[in-house]
Design an enzyme around this catalytic site. Structure first.
Site, mmCIF file in Angstrom:
data_model
loop_
_atom_site.group_PDB
_atom_site.id
_atom_site.type_symbol
_atom_site.label_atom_id
_atom_site.label_comp_id
_atom_site.label_asym_id
_atom_site.label_seq_id
_atom_site.Cartn_x
_atom_site.Cartn_y
_atom_site.Cartn_z
ATOM 1 N N GLU A 78 0.835 -1.210 0.000
ATOM 2 C CA GLU A 78 0.000 0.000 0.000
ATOM 3 C C GLU A 78 0.871 1.261 0.000
ATOM 4 O OE1 GLU A 78 -4.084 -1.617 2.030
ATOM 5 O OE2 GLU A 78 -2.363 -1.378 3.344
ATOM 6 N N GLU B 288 -3.343 -9.946 3.482
ATOM 7 C CA GLU B 288 -4.116 -9.709 4.705
ATOM 8 C C GLU B 288 -5.159 -10.790 4.986
ATOM 9 O OE1 GLU B 288 -3.262 -7.468 2.494
ATOM 10 O OE2 GLU B 288 -2.772 -5.561 3.437
HETATM 11 N N1 CAA Z 1 4.516 -7.623 11.686
HETATM 12 C C1 CAA Z 1 5.220 -7.983 12.771
HETATM 13 N N2 CAA Z 1 6.180 -8.924 12.765
HETATM 14 C C2 CAA Z 1 6.432 -9.518 11.598
HETATM 15 C C3 CAA Z 1 5.753 -9.198 10.423
HETATM 16 C C4 CAA Z 1 4.756 -8.191 10.495
HETATM 17 N N3 CAA Z 1 4.073 -7.795 9.414
HETATM 18 N N4 CAA Z 1 6.213 -9.976 9.433
HETATM 19 C C5 CAA Z 1 7.167 -10.753 9.959
HETATM 20 N N5 CAA Z 1 7.302 -10.484 11.264
HETATM 21 C C6 CAA Z 1 8.276 -11.058 12.194
HETATM 22 C C7 CAA Z 1 8.024 -12.536 12.454
HETATM 23 O O1 CAA Z 1 7.095 -12.723 13.508
HETATM 24 C C8 CAA Z 1 9.408 -13.019 12.816
HETATM 25 O O2 CAA Z 1 9.645 -12.642 14.153
HETATM 26 P P1 CAA Z 1 10.543 -13.556 15.119
HETATM 27 O O3 CAA Z 1 11.891 -13.618 14.469
HETATM 28 O O4 CAA Z 1 10.494 -12.847 16.411
HETATM 29 O O5 CAA Z 1 9.849 -14.892 15.151
HETATM 30 C C9 CAA Z 1 10.315 -12.164 11.934
HETATM 31 O O6 CAA Z 1 9.530 -11.019 11.559
HETATM 32 C C10 CAA Z 1 10.797 -12.851 10.667
HETATM 33 O O7 CAA Z 1 9.663 -13.395 10.001
HETATM 34 P P2 CAA Z 1 9.700 -14.822 9.287
HETATM 35 O O8 CAA Z 1 10.324 -15.810 10.208
HETATM 36 O O9 CAA Z 1 8.329 -15.074 8.795
HETATM 37 O O10 CAA Z 1 10.730 -14.529 8.114
HETATM 38 P P3 CAA Z 1 10.682 -14.995 6.587
HETATM 39 O O11 CAA Z 1 11.878 -14.401 5.943
HETATM 40 O O12 CAA Z 1 10.435 -16.458 6.493
HETATM 41 O O13 CAA Z 1 9.378 -14.309 5.946
HETATM 42 C C11 CAA Z 1 7.883 -12.536 5.418
HETATM 43 C C12 CAA Z 1 9.327 -12.932 5.822
HETATM 44 C C13 CAA Z 1 7.560 -13.063 4.019
HETATM 45 C C14 CAA Z 1 7.818 -11.036 5.414
HETATM 46 C C15 CAA Z 1 6.888 -13.169 6.400
HETATM 47 O O14 CAA Z 1 7.285 -12.866 7.729
HETATM 48 C C16 CAA Z 1 5.465 -12.675 6.242
HETATM 49 O O15 CAA Z 1 4.751 -13.161 5.401
HETATM 50 N N6 CAA Z 1 5.074 -11.715 7.091
HETATM 51 C C17 CAA Z 1 3.694 -11.254 7.140
HETATM 52 C C18 CAA Z 1 3.378 -10.358 5.995
HETATM 53 C C19 CAA Z 1 1.970 -9.856 6.113
HETATM 54 O O16 CAA Z 1 1.036 -10.595 6.363
HETATM 55 N N7 CAA Z 1 1.818 -8.549 5.916
HETATM 56 C C20 CAA Z 1 0.547 -7.926 6.001
HETATM 57 C C21 CAA Z 1 0.370 -7.359 7.375
HETATM 58 S S1 CAA Z 1 -1.236 -6.736 7.583
HETATM 59 C C22 CAA Z 1 -1.219 -5.237 6.856
HETATM 60 O O17 CAA Z 1 -0.241 -4.781 6.363
HETATM 61 C C23 CAA Z 1 -2.568 -4.583 6.914
HETATM 62 C C24 CAA Z 1 -2.695 -3.299 6.248
HETATM 63 O O18 CAA Z 1 -3.170 -3.198 5.161
HETATM 64 C C25 CAA Z 1 -2.348 -2.058 6.990
#
Ligand code: CAA
Ligand code: NAI
Length: 707
Positions: free
Chosen positions: A109, A129
């Site tokens: 976004e 999401e």
């Molecule tokens: N918020 C907070 N913490 C997050 C995060 C997020 N969006 N994404 C990842 N993290 C944290 C994980 O919990 C993890 O923490 P720990 O090391 O303490 O366990 C750390 O970051 C690393 O994450 P991964 O182990 O998952 O690392 P990866 O390299 O395998 O994957 C990633 C990276 C693809 C970004 C994956 O973490 C992921 O898919 N994250 C979520 C992405 C997501 O869903 N984003 C949308 C959020 S909602 C939003 O944005 C709503 C809106 O419109 C405003």
């Protein structure tokens, strides 16, 4: 500028670098700092254009998911993302977003609010999401269709899968793919566009005319099928549809309303729980931080049957050369033919390139001897389930394998310590329990024996990630986490049919609850003979006088093993279409009556409670015994190994959402009705319910104590 955002300059281009490890989530202070930098650069006459880039491994992974949890618990939302997006788009200088790693959720976004986007070749963009039970909440459903067109936006917002750089370019989300140094490429692009009028995504309406009701109808149909029971995908479709008929601001207002409704839902809480639960599994208390996982460069698998074949594919898929050994040429040929057929199926469906299939096949060495096993870093045994055979195989491989080689058993139920006793290296022996089909299911239970070393566990946890599995540590008991809980679950399913429910009633009730398939359908798929063999192995442990299911053994004695023989709990035609089997129903009724079981009509609610509470109660027992490290680990097991509905968060989280006092009351009711041998509530569950706590609060206390 701030700890998380830096503003630097290269000649006439300002560079805003977001540096909020590990994934540049938009946590507290980050949007405000980016906005400050945008406003500062935008008002500086010496600046011609602005590049926004992420430090570390990624652009922006989205909003900070932990903030949603706080909001749902009552904290006031900060609402800082929308002002940031408005400021970016309104900036007087062109803003170029430079994407590497991922631009997900709020990250995409932010990127779409920029005037241009360039992307590194390996990067991904997405609106995931819905996987958290929400929809894009910061204009994503309104900006994405304006860039990518309606069909692409619906697909990305409703199903949440990220797309690669090539797809992002082709669909119009990004303007250029940068090979090589991303910042240099972004600056070069910035110079090209610095003096051109900056396009505002919110005003780019031309692609909205691509709207077609059929796109939305098809998406809704698909959501009902692949996201059954979930509300967020339908809300996401509604929000994108709104973009086609409402002005930008009104579309955003509707998006915000739908986002709010999703955010406060139990489904959202459950899916966010599942997200963090999956990331908690790798944190294993007691393993010293200086323990380094060993590199697994070569693997060997023993047995090319149902599981051995799938495990072999899993290694080959991860780029690890693998030997697969069988006892006869015929079994080896059969195993390899299945592997080839599975890959060819993926190629035919367009999911795998022929060249990739060829590479994977080339990594597999089928053979009848132990030649080459001395070079393997891990050997995974997947022979028939029987202690004598397993011990013989482990003694053989112990004699051949190098001392650092891990010896893993895929046993479903057998004692890892007894298997390890056949070797001289118990520290390197453990369970690697894959789930069928092993090349597809994400779960890998890593079973710790009494002597299993920290090193072997750490190596397998790291290996699980490399194999694209989610590794969950389990203690050594019959059935470990998943199958031990499955016992009471399947027991109740069978008792229910003995008491008067039909096979279809039981399957339907659990399907409607959200399971991918009902318990008796699952048994028919796995093969009733599998459980039969295991029951024979463990018959000596059955407690006299305790009720046992009566019909499964009878079906097996009649040669009815389920889908593989066309008949089992139900009957199946050559295309696997299922229908009730009147003979089985008669057999159930006759057997139950002969055993003096009272027959009655049973409602779906009781079916669900009996099956799911049996899971929960057993889960609580093995949590207290330390077989599972956390309640959330049990949830990860059930979500990834048994297709428990993710939007219910797993059995233990589901128990929390019902309320443990209510779970306890129902267990006590079943205890009174069906006897304490099977239904006495787990002491842990009683204690938690008595003190008003939850399984989640127990996990939080343990995490806090571990620091
Ligand atoms: N918020 C907070 N913490 C997050 C995060 C997020 N969006 N994404 C990842 N993290 C944290 C994980 O919990 C993890 O923490 P720990 O090391 O303490 O366990 C750390 O970051 C690393 O994450 P991964 O182990 O998952 O690392 P990866 O390299 O395998 O994957 C990633 C990276 C693809 C970004 C994956 O973490 C992921 O898919 N994250 C979520 C992405 C997501 O869903 N984003 C949308 C959020 S909602 C939003 O944005 C709503 C809106 O419109 C405003
Ligand atoms: P299977 O019967 O399909 O395959 C076993 C294979 O092992 C056969 O091809 C057999 O020829 C081979 N074999 C037997 N002895 C051997 C030896 N000494 N050397 C090499 N190969 C040998 O059995 P399946 O279903 O693959 O089960 C294997 C193991 O995986 C069992 O321990 C089972 O409990 C476990 N398991 C099974 C699951 C399932 O759904 N089928 C799920 C998870 C674990």
């Amino acid at each position: 500028m701030s700890e998380t955002v830096r503003l630097t300059r290269q000649e006439e281009i300002d560079i805003i670098t977001i540096d909020n490890p590990p994934v540049n989530a938009l946590g507290p202070g980050v949007p405000e700092a980016i906005q400050g930098a945008i406003e500062s650069a935008g008002s500086d006459p010496g600046v011609n254009a602005i590049v926004v880039i992420g430090a570390g491994r990624t652009f922006i992974a989205g909003a900070d998911i932990r903030e949603f949890v706080k909001i749902v618990r009552g904290e006031k939302p900060r609402r800082t993302l929308l002002p940031l997006l408005t400021a970016i788009e309104a900036c007087a200088k062109p803003v170029i977003m430079a994407i590497h790693g991922q631009a997900l959720g709020g990250g995409l976004e932010v990127a779409m609010a920029g005037h241009y986007r360039v992307i590194a070749a390996g990067a991904q963009v997405g609106q995931p999401e819905v996987k958290l039970g929400i929809i894009p909440g910061a204009t994503g459903t309104q900006r994405l269709p304006r860039l990518a067109g309606i069909a692409k936006a619906v697909e990305m917002c409703a199903f949440g899968e990220p797309i690669g750089a090539g797809d992002a370019l082709a669909s119009g989300i990004v303007d250029r793919i940068v090979d090589g140094d991303l910042l240099a490429g972004a600056i070069a692009f910035a110079r090209e566009v610095a003096h051109m009028p900056a396009p505002r995504t919110s005003q780019r309406n031309s692609r909205l005319s691509e709207s077609d009701p059929a796109i939305f109808a098809a998406a809704r149909q698909q959501a009902q099928k692949t996201k059954r029971g979930q509300t967020a995908p339908l809300a996401a479709i509604e929000a994108v549809e709104a973009a086609t008929r409402l002005p930008f601001d009104e579309g955003c207002a509707l998006e915000a309303k739908l986002f709010g409704e999703c955010l406060y839902s139990t489904q959202c809480r459950a899916l966010i729980h599942a997200f963090f639960a999956e990331r908690a599994v790798s944190k294993i208390p007691g393993i010293p931080v200086d323990i380094q996982p060993r590199e697994i460069r070569r693997a060997a698998v023993i047995g090319a049957g149902t599981m051995g074949g799938g495990i072999t594919m899993t290694y080959a898929n991860a780029g690890i050369p693998v030997i697969v050994k069988e006892t006869s040429q015929e079994a080896l040929d059969r195993g390899m033919a299945t592997i080839r057929k599975n890959y060819a199926g993926s190629v035919k469906k367009g999911k795998l390139a022929q060249a990739a299939m060829d590479e994977r096949m080339a990594r597999i060495t089928p053979q009848l001897s132990y030649a080459g096993f001395e070079d393997a870093d891990i050997i995974v045994e997947a022979v028939f389930e029987g202690m004598a055979l397993k011990k013989q195989v482990f003694a053989e491989i112990d004699a051949i394998a190098k001392p650092s080689c891990i010896l893993a058993s895929n046993t479903s139920y057998l004692d890892i310590d007894e298997i390890a006793s056949a070797t001289g290296r118990a520290g390197m022996v453990l369970g690697n329990h894959f789930f069928s089909p092993a090349n597809v299911m994400r779960l890998l239970e890593i079973v710790r024996g009494e002597a299993t070393s920290h090193e072997a566990i750490a190596t397998c946890m790291a290996l699980a990630r490399k194999l694209k599995k989610v590794g969950v540590l389990a203690g050594n008991c019959r059935g470990f986490i998943g199958n031990r809980m499955l016992g009471p679950y399947l027991r109740e399913a069978q008792f229910l049919v003995e008491e008067g429910a039909t096979v279809a009633d039981v399957n339907q009730a659990m399907y409607d609850f959200g399971m991918a398939m009902g318990p008796l359908a699952m048994s028919d798929l796995a093969g009733l003979d599998v459980g039969w063999r295991i029951r024979k192995e463990f018959r000596h442990l059955e407690r006299p006088g305790v009720r046992q299911p009566l019909v499964a053994d009878l079906l097996c004695e009649m040669g009815r093993y389920g889908q593989k023989t066309g008949r089992g709990w139900s009957q199946y035609d050559e295309n696997r279409n299922v229908s009730p089997d009147p003979e089985t129903e008669t057999l159930i009724e006759k057997t139950a009556r002969a055993a003096g079981i009272e027959r009655r009509s049973i409602e779906a609610g009781e079916i669900v409670d009996r099956c799911v509470l049996a899971l929960i109660n057993e889960g609580a027992k093995l949590l207290e015994e330390g077989i599972a490290l956390r309640a959330s680990d049990i949830d990860v097991v059930y979500l990834n190994g048994y297709a428990f509905p993710a939007w219910r968060g797993g059995p233990m989280f589901y128990a929390d959402t019902i309320g443990l006092d209510r779970v306890l009351a129902r267990l006590e009711e079943f205890e009174t009705r069906h006897g304490g041998e099977l239904w006495s509530p787990a002491p842990l569950l009683k204690r938690l319910a008595g003190s008003g706590k939850t399984f989640s609060s127990l996990d939080q206390e343990a995490a806090a104590a571990a620091g």
